[in-house]
Design a protein around this motif. Structure first.
Motif, short mmCIF file in Angstrom:
data_model
loop_
_atom_site.label_atom_id
_atom_site.label_comp_id
_atom_site.label_asym_id
_atom_site.label_seq_id
_atom_site.Cartn_x
_atom_site.Cartn_y
_atom_site.Cartn_z
N ILE A 181 10.04 -3.21 -2.39
CA ILE A 181 9.63 -2.43 -1.24
C ILE A 181 9.88 -3.10 0.08
N ALA A 182 9.97 -4.37 0.22
CA ALA A 182 10.28 -5.12 1.34
C ALA A 182 11.80 -5.18 1.37
N ASP A 183 12.57 -5.36 0.30
CA ASP A 183 14.06 -5.63 0.13
C ASP A 183 14.52 -6.39 1.16
N GLY A 184 13.86 -7.65 1.38
CA GLY A 184 14.49 -8.59 2.10
C GLY A 184 13.98 -8.30 3.72
N ARG A 185 12.96 -7.46 4.02
CA ARG A 185 12.57 -7.15 5.27
C ARG A 185 11.19 -7.86 5.56
N PRO A 186 10.89 -8.62 6.63
CA PRO A 186 9.85 -9.39 6.80
C PRO A 186 8.39 -8.07 6.74
N PHE A 187 7.40 -8.54 6.24
CA PHE A 187 6.30 -7.67 6.21
C PHE A 187 4.90 -8.37 6.38
N LEU A 188 4.01 -7.72 6.47
CA LEU A 188 2.49 -8.02 6.71
C LEU A 188 1.86 -7.38 4.96
N LEU A 189 1.12 -8.22 4.51
CA LEU A 189 0.56 -7.89 3.52
C LEU A 189 -1.14 -7.66 3.65
N ALA A 190 -1.68 -6.53 3.06
CA ALA A 190 -3.06 -6.30 3.39
C ALA A 190 -3.76 -5.96 1.93
N GLY A 191 -4.79 -6.22 1.88
CA GLY A 191 -5.46 -5.72 0.73
C GLY A 191 -7.07 -5.68 0.78
N GLN B 238 4.59 2.48 -11.57
CA GLN B 238 5.16 1.68 -10.88
C GLN B 238 5.71 2.44 -9.60
N VAL B 239 4.89 3.03 -8.62
CA VAL B 239 5.26 4.16 -7.89
C VAL B 239 4.58 3.45 -6.55
N TYR B 240 5.12 4.01 -5.30
CA TYR B 240 4.38 3.88 -3.89
C TYR B 240 4.54 4.98 -3.29
N ASP B 241 3.36 5.02 -2.37
CA ASP B 241 3.40 6.17 -1.19
C ASP B 241 3.88 5.48 0.02
N LEU B 242 4.56 6.12 0.91
CA LEU B 242 4.96 5.67 2.23
C LEU B 242 4.88 6.44 3.31
N TRP B 243 4.36 6.07 4.30
CA TRP B 243 4.05 6.53 5.68
C TRP B 243 5.06 5.88 6.63
N PRO B 244 6.28 6.38 7.00
CA PRO B 244 7.28 5.75 7.93
C PRO B 244 6.74 6.12 9.14
N THR B 245 6.93 5.16 10.33
CA THR B 245 6.65 5.37 11.61
C THR B 245 7.94 5.19 12.29
N ASP B 246 7.85 6.05 13.53
CA ASP B 246 9.19 5.99 14.33
C ASP B 246 9.62 4.75 14.57
N GLY B 247 10.86 4.52 14.74
CA GLY B 247 11.09 3.15 15.50
C GLY B 247 11.57 2.08 14.39
N PRO B 248 12.56 1.67 14.52
CA PRO B 248 13.28 0.56 13.69
C PRO B 248 12.40 -0.74 13.55
N ARG B 249 11.73 -0.92 14.58
CA ARG B 249 10.99 -2.14 14.80
C ARG B 249 9.50 -2.26 14.36
N ALA B 250 8.94 -0.88 13.76
CA ALA B 250 7.64 -0.92 13.44
C ALA B 250 7.31 -1.87 12.44
N PRO B 251 6.31 -2.73 12.54
CA PRO B 251 5.97 -3.64 11.44
C PRO B 251 5.71 -2.94 10.12
N LEU B 252 6.09 -3.26 8.84
CA LEU B 252 5.90 -3.03 7.44
C LEU B 252 4.79 -3.68 7.14
N VAL B 253 3.75 -2.89 6.66
CA VAL B 253 2.63 -3.26 6.03
C VAL B 253 2.58 -2.83 4.56
N ILE B 254 2.51 -3.69 3.54
CA ILE B 254 2.47 -3.35 2.23
C ILE B 254 0.95 -3.70 2.06
N LEU B 255 0.19 -2.64 1.37
CA LEU B 255 -1.13 -2.46 1.51
C LEU B 255 -1.54 -2.24 -0.06
N LEU B 256 -2.41 -3.37 -0.66
CA LEU B 256 -2.94 -3.34 -1.93
C LEU B 256 -4.54 -2.86 -1.95
#
Length: 267
Positions: A108-118, A36-54
């Motif tokens: 991971i989202a913790d209430g933040r809107p996100f895109l889901l991809a897999g 139950q772990v995840y890797d994260l690649w943050p990007t600069d800027g608070p408005r960068a879209p979050l993608v959760i990738l399966l």
């Protein structure tokens, strides 16, 4: 019967799956189990879209092969999270694989809107996660906290079909716990079954696949689109199963463009 694929498909698989793994700059846990772990690649800027990738791998294999694609998404402006989950053949399978995907989404989202991809079986999990609002209220997986949009790349959409076609030597049966348990378990975790009667998940959905995919029968894509008329179906000419997750390939540029378009749903 041994699996038989064309030279084109074998070369595509070798080329993409032999790419050097990419180490993420950040690692987190979303639960207590070692998987139950995840890797994260943050990007600069608070408005960068979050993608959760399966990740794919017929629910059996780990996320390593998808790290180049995850890093590439970050290079293109998406904060990208790549979770692991318990898998059949180890500690996973029904129900804990689905427990982990549901927990990863919320943590991971913790209430933040996100895109889901897999991709592939990860596409199955993404479509299932986007359909959790169709589950009965009594289901432990029912949720109205859904992704803003979902992009399923060459996904398995129909577990009954995957069992019938014996994809990857019984992978779907292994996920569901065997032939005796599969019939009762399938309805709650199969995207196509959940759609029947509902007609839509209410989540903007794109199913993207290669026209010469030899891993997943094309009925998996077209039957899902027929059951979910709100979904967009994109077929890439001359593309196989793995090239959509190959960074810098023409197919992958279409994937990036589609994610950018779906970002409009993330406010």
């Amino acid at each position: 019967m041994p699996r038989s694929i064309s030279a084109f498909a074998a070369e595509e698989e070798r080329r993409v799956l032999s790419m050097e793994p990419v180490t993420a700059p950040v690692h987190h846990a979303y639960g207590d189990h070692p998987d139950q772990v995840y890797d994260l690649w943050p990007t600069d800027g608070p408005r960068a879209p979050l993608v959760i990738l399966l990740h794919g791998g017929f629910w059996r294999y780990d996320r390593t092969h998808l790290t180049p694609f995850a890093a590439h998404l970050a290079e293109n402006g998406f904060t990208t999270a790549l979770p692991e989950f318990r898998r059949p053949g180890g500690a996973g399978g029904y129900p804990v694989t689905f427990d982990d995907v549901a927990l990863a989404m919320s943590s991971i989202a913790d209430g933040r809107p996100f895109l889901l991809a897999g991709h592939s079986s990860g596409g199955h999990l993404a479509l299932w996660a986007a359909a959790r609002g169709l589950l009965p209220d009594c289901s432990p997986w029912h949720s109205t906290d859904l992704p803003a949009a979902v992009l399923a790349l060459a996904p398995i959409t129909d577990l009954a079909g995957a069992i019938r076609e014996d994809l990857s030597s019984g992978a779907a049966l292994e996920l569901l716990g065997g032939v005796d348990k599969a019939p009762s378990r399938l309805p709650s975790v199969d995207p196509l079954t959940l759609l029947r009667g509902a007609g839509t998940t209410g989540v903007p959905t794109v199913v993207l696949h290669g026209s010469v995919d030899e891993e997943i029968p094309h009925r998996q894509f077209t039957d899902y689109a027929a059951a979910h008329p709100d979904a967009e179906l994109i077929a890439l000419p001359g593309v196989g199963h793995y090239t959509p997750i190959e960074p810098h390939s023409p197919a992958n540029r279409t994937v990036i463009a589609t994610l950018n378009r779906l970002s409009a749903h993330v406010s």
